[in-house]
Design a protein around this motif. Sequence first.
Motif, mmCIF file in Angstrom:
data_model
loop_
_atom_site.group_PDB
_atom_site.id
_atom_site.type_symbol
_atom_site.label_atom_id
_atom_site.label_comp_id
_atom_site.label_asym_id
_atom_site.label_seq_id
_atom_site.Cartn_x
_atom_site.Cartn_y
_atom_site.Cartn_z
ATOM 1 N N ILE A 18 0.852 -1.178 0.000
ATOM 2 C CA ILE A 18 0.000 0.000 0.000
ATOM 3 C C ILE A 18 0.886 1.227 0.000
ATOM 4 O O ILE A 18 1.732 1.389 0.865
ATOM 5 N N LYS A 19 0.690 2.057 -0.983
ATOM 6 C CA LYS A 19 1.471 3.274 -1.072
ATOM 7 C C LYS A 19 0.526 4.459 -1.060
ATOM 8 O O LYS A 19 -0.380 4.542 -1.866
ATOM 9 N N ALA A 20 0.765 5.350 -0.139
ATOM 10 C CA ALA A 20 -0.035 6.559 -0.061
ATOM 11 C C ALA A 20 0.324 7.489 -1.219
ATOM 12 O O ALA A 20 1.409 7.409 -1.789
ATOM 13 N N THR A 21 -0.600 8.364 -1.527
ATOM 14 C CA THR A 21 -0.395 9.328 -2.594
ATOM 15 C C THR A 21 -0.027 10.680 -1.992
ATOM 16 O O THR A 21 -0.663 11.132 -1.037
ATOM 17 N N LEU A 22 0.977 11.313 -2.549
ATOM 18 C CA LEU A 22 1.393 12.637 -2.109
ATOM 19 C C LEU A 22 0.436 13.660 -2.712
ATOM 20 O O LEU A 22 0.243 13.711 -3.927
ATOM 21 N N ALA A 23 -0.170 14.481 -1.841
ATOM 22 C CA ALA A 23 -1.123 15.490 -2.309
ATOM 23 C C ALA A 23 -0.510 16.880 -2.359
ATOM 24 O O ALA A 23 -0.980 17.734 -3.092
ATOM 25 N N GLY A 24 0.518 17.112 -1.565
ATOM 26 C CA GLY A 24 1.126 18.435 -1.508
ATOM 27 C C GLY A 24 1.911 18.595 -0.224
ATOM 28 O O GLY A 24 2.333 17.606 0.370
ATOM 29 N N SER A 25 2.038 19.844 0.216
ATOM 30 C CA SER A 25 2.810 20.148 1.414
ATOM 31 C C SER A 25 2.022 21.069 2.332
ATOM 32 O O SER A 25 1.261 21.927 1.863
ATOM 33 N N LEU A 26 2.224 20.886 3.624
ATOM 34 C CA LEU A 26 1.607 21.796 4.593
ATOM 35 C C LEU A 26 2.157 23.213 4.431
ATOM 36 O O LEU A 26 1.549 24.176 4.885
ATOM 37 N N ARG A 27 3.289 23.342 3.785
ATOM 38 C CA ARG A 27 3.911 24.649 3.579
ATOM 39 C C ARG A 27 3.407 25.324 2.307
ATOM 40 O O ARG A 27 3.737 26.472 2.048
ATOM 41 N N GLY A 28 2.623 24.615 1.517
ATOM 42 C CA GLY A 28 2.169 25.138 0.229
ATOM 43 C C GLY A 28 0.755 25.688 0.256
ATOM 44 O O GLY A 28 0.209 26.016 1.312
ATOM 45 N N ASP A 29 0.165 25.764 -0.916
ATOM 46 C CA ASP A 29 -1.183 26.283 -1.107
ATOM 47 C C ASP A 29 -2.195 25.222 -0.679
ATOM 48 O O ASP A 29 -2.451 24.269 -1.416
ATOM 49 N N LEU A 30 -2.760 25.380 0.511
ATOM 50 C CA LEU A 30 -3.684 24.379 1.045
ATOM 51 C C LEU A 30 -5.004 24.343 0.287
ATOM 52 O O LEU A 30 -5.664 23.309 0.237
ATOM 53 N N SER A 31 -5.377 25.439 -0.331
ATOM 54 C CA SER A 31 -6.603 25.468 -1.126
ATOM 55 C C SER A 31 -6.491 24.519 -2.324
ATOM 56 O O SER A 31 -7.400 23.741 -2.604
ATOM 57 N N ALA A 32 -5.360 24.581 -3.010
ATOM 58 C CA ALA A 32 -5.135 23.702 -4.162
ATOM 59 C C ALA A 32 -5.068 22.240 -3.730
ATOM 60 O O ALA A 32 -5.599 21.349 -4.413
#
Length: 105
Positions: A18-32
């Motif tokens: 099982i591999k999780a998917t990377l959605a982004g970063s807490l340091r980035g644009d949380l709306s996107a």
Amino acid sequence: MPHLAHPSNTRRTSPRVIKATLAGSLRGDLSAVAIKLQEALHRSDITVWANADSEILFDRAEASPQVAAEWLAGTYGVGASASDIEADLLALRHECIPAAILDQE
């Protein structure tokens, strides 16, 4: 006459990776990131969490690993709004990343 095992009973099933998917970063644009996560809900319920590197990860709710409460954003279903997901990610950001670090970026 000897009893032969049915071939389907003799096969070993390998554990599913099982591999999780990377959605982004807490340091980035949380709306996107929240919009991306909401789009993933069309396939299944998802669980969203962060790791020590501030990466936001997600996986199907039934397949996600055990995540410590302080890293967990939440589990979401089809009716979840992007604004609710974003609010949870913002709360997680404030818990996981000291304000002094965010101010330096």
